[in-house]
Design an enzyme around this catalytic site. Structure first.
Site, mmCIF file in Angstrom:
data_model
loop_
_atom_site.group_PDB
_atom_site.id
_atom_site.type_symbol
_atom_site.label_atom_id
_atom_site.label_comp_id
_atom_site.label_asym_id
_atom_site.label_seq_id
_atom_site.Cartn_x
_atom_site.Cartn_y
_atom_site.Cartn_z
ATOM 1 C CG ASP A 13 -1.846 -1.197 1.224
ATOM 2 O OD1 ASP A 13 -2.394 -1.521 0.165
ATOM 3 O OD2 ASP A 13 -1.974 -1.828 2.282
ATOM 4 C CE LYS A 16 2.768 -2.389 -4.409
ATOM 5 N NZ LYS A 16 2.472 -2.085 -2.991
ATOM 6 N N GLY A 40 -4.539 -4.568 -4.085
ATOM 7 C CA GLY A 40 -5.541 -3.568 -4.452
ATOM 8 C C GLY A 40 -4.800 -2.329 -4.901
ATOM 9 C CG HIS A 41 -1.990 -2.179 -7.460
ATOM 10 N ND1 HIS A 41 -1.189 -2.869 -8.321
ATOM 11 C CD2 HIS A 41 -1.497 -2.419 -6.223
ATOM 12 C CE1 HIS A 41 -0.250 -3.505 -7.628
ATOM 13 N NE2 HIS A 41 -0.419 -3.257 -6.357
ATOM 14 C CD GLN A 223 0.620 -8.790 -2.480
ATOM 15 O OE1 GLN A 223 1.397 -9.393 -3.179
ATOM 16 N NE2 GLN A 223 -0.656 -8.688 -2.783
HETATM 17 P P1 IMP Z 1 -2.514 -12.715 2.119
HETATM 18 O O1 IMP Z 1 -1.614 -12.213 1.059
HETATM 19 O O2 IMP Z 1 -3.969 -12.463 1.869
HETATM 20 O O3 IMP Z 1 -2.221 -14.131 2.485
HETATM 21 O O4 IMP Z 1 -2.210 -11.866 3.459
HETATM 22 C C1 IMP Z 1 -0.959 -11.968 4.129
HETATM 23 C C2 IMP Z 1 -0.547 -10.618 4.681
HETATM 24 O O5 IMP Z 1 -0.236 -9.741 3.615
HETATM 25 C C3 IMP Z 1 -1.624 -9.910 5.489
HETATM 26 O O6 IMP Z 1 -1.001 -9.145 6.507
HETATM 27 C C4 IMP Z 1 -2.256 -8.981 4.476
HETATM 28 O O7 IMP Z 1 -2.877 -7.870 5.086
HETATM 29 C C5 IMP Z 1 -1.043 -8.583 3.689
HETATM 30 N N1 IMP Z 1 -1.355 -8.170 2.306
HETATM 31 C C6 IMP Z 1 -1.673 -8.955 1.253
HETATM 32 N N2 IMP Z 1 -1.868 -8.241 0.149
HETATM 33 C C7 IMP Z 1 -1.656 -6.960 0.491
HETATM 34 C C8 IMP Z 1 -1.683 -5.738 -0.244
HETATM 35 O O8 IMP Z 1 -1.910 -5.683 -1.449
HETATM 36 N N3 IMP Z 1 -1.407 -4.609 0.465
HETATM 37 C C9 IMP Z 1 -1.098 -4.647 1.782
HETATM 38 N N4 IMP Z 1 -1.052 -5.764 2.499
HETATM 39 C C10 IMP Z 1 -1.329 -6.912 1.867
HETATM 40 MG MG MG Z 2 -2.913 -1.833 -1.927
#
Ligand code: IMP
Ligand code: MG
Length: 422
Positions: A13, A16, A40-41, A223
């Site tokens: 977040d 990007k 989520g972009h 991420q």
């Molecule tokens: P997962 O990727 O859904 O398995 O989540 C694992 C960890 O990564 C959690 O702490 C999520 O909140 C974090 N996470 C996954 N995708 C994103 C993203 O796009 N932005 C921020 N945090 C993310």
């Molecule tokens: Mg995001």
């Protein structure tokens, strides 16, 4: 622009989506290489807000080739609805989007297992997005996953899916969860498979043709560095390599074809989900949330917030090889009187100038801060480096120096025009 890998230098977040959108102007091809629809972009074009989860943000610009690479895990139902959503608002998705044949598929049992494992972990939960990302990558590593090439092959898919649903239903029952109906999953996935068939391609050879032509390719990271499965705060991470190396393995474009790494970071720090965040600070969080900022684009969760952590961002420069920095959300600090920047950690008597690998130690670490006077002037209307308040420029120079990379972009708001090239 040459071949550029863009990565998040914090916990995701970082903004990007916006930087990718800006850089895409000069790119021919935009590639997602890891993660799935956990991402989520957010991109603003004029007053319109777009949130993309799987499709590269390059889709919003004309004449760009967008690729979902082999390193991504694809939820086909999510992808279909994303394509449909874009088409509904008049974005062309036809001949400009390619999905790797070898990208793994996310199934409902992955999502269900993701949720069940979180429940089982109780207070040690990861705080996942519950999109099934971990279990899908788990199947990939265990060599029992299904790929896009299987999804679009009706006969093979039926056979493989039947075995998978049978096996996973046993696991779900053991968790006390409801088993899935093969018929239902098969029907919806086969429909998605037919819909997606025209998009599925050998993206490795496609990308190599682009490399040979001398196209400019932008590798769109999802991420952030500290959510990397190897380099992040394990186990509080996502299940892919979010660092720059993931762009190579997740696309099939080799490291010596890459020209540059851009790290995106916020002028402060946020994290969504559990796990250590050394500079976390309730006042910073309250201030940003009161401004209506820092709510997750995928799950709507309020993000945890804190001061800028240069120990972390310097680590990010190291593991990603960051050349250039894009600092975003500068305007979020516009009202702060004294801005703190973490320049070291302390755990009792022990001091760290790097990130300890043990999450328990990292969780105990207290930040050592340097202080910077705030500029206390709105920056959102600044359009050049000179128009930024002097104290703001000092702050940005300082955090870039501490991060050991070059300041390249200063972003003062979500709009394209709120982008200052330094
Ligand atoms: P997962 O990727 O859904 O398995 O989540 C694992 C960890 O990564 C959690 O702490 C999520 O909140 C974090 N996470 C996954 N995708 C994103 C993203 O796009 N932005 C921020 N945090 C993310
Ligand atoms: Mg995001």
């Amino acid at each position: 622009m040459a071949n550029t890998i863009l990565v998040g230098a914090q916990w995701g977040d970082e903004g990007k989506g916006k930087i990718i959108d800006v850089l895409t102007e000069q790119a021919d091809v935009v590639v997602r290489t890891q993660g799935g629809n956990n991402a989520g972009h957010t991109v603003f074009i004029g007053p319109k807000k777009y949130v993309l989860h799987l499709i590269p943000s390059g889709i919003l610009r004309k004449k760009k080739t967008c690729v979902i690479g082999n390193g991504v895990v694809v939820d086909p139902i999510g992808l279909v609805s994303e394509i449909e959503g874009l088409r509904k608002i008049g974005v062309k998705v036809n001949g400009n989007l390619f999905v790797s044949e070898t990208a793994h598929v996310v199934f409902p049992y992955h999502r269900e297992l993701d949720a069940q494992r979180e429940v089982l972990k109780g207070k040690n939960k990861i705080g996942t997005t519950k999109r099934g990302i971990g279990p899908a990558y788990g199947d990939k590593a265990a060599r029992v996953g299904l790929r896009m090439i299987d999804l679009i092959n009706a006969e093979r898919f039926e056979q493989k899916l039947a075995a998978k649903v049978k096996e996973n239903n046993e696991v779900l029952k053991a968790f006390g969860a409801k088993p899935l109906s093969f018929k239902e999953v098969h029907k919806t996935y086969r429909a998605a498979g037919d819909y997606l068939k025209p998009f599925v391609a050998n993206t490795v050879t496609l990308l190599h043709q682009a490399v040979r032509r001398g196209d400019d390719i932008l590798f769109e990271g999802a991420q952030g560095t500290f959510l990397d499965i190897d380099h992040g705060t394990y186990p509080y991470v996502t299940s892919s390599n979010t660092t720059s190396g993931g762009a190579c393995t997740g696309s099939g474009v080799a490291p010596n074809r890459m020209d540059r790494v851009v790290g995106v970071l916020k002028a402060y720090t946020t994290r969504v989900g559990e796990g250590p965040l050394p500079t976390e600070n309730a006042e910073v969080a309250d201030m940003l949330h009161a401004m209506g900022r820092e709510f997750g684009a995928t799950t709507g969760r309020a993000r945890r917030c804190g001061w800028f952590d240069s120990v972390a961002t310097r680590h990010a420069t190291m593991v990603n090889g960051i050349d250039d920095l894009a600092v975003t959300n500068i305007d979020g600090l516009d009202t702060v009187e004294t801005i703190k920047v973490c320049i070291g950690y302390r755990d009792g008597k022990k001091k760290y100038d790097y990130m300890p690998n043990d999450v328990e130690v990292l969780g105990r670490c207290e930040p050592v801060y340097a202080e910077f006077p705030g500029w206390r002037t709105p920056t959102d209307k600044a359009r050049s480096w000179k128009q930024l308040p002097p104290k703001c420029r000092e702050y940005l120079k300082a955090i870039a120096e501490l991060t050991e990379a070059k300041l390249f972009i200063a972003s003062v708001g979500p709009a394209r025009e709120q982008t200052i090239f330094v």
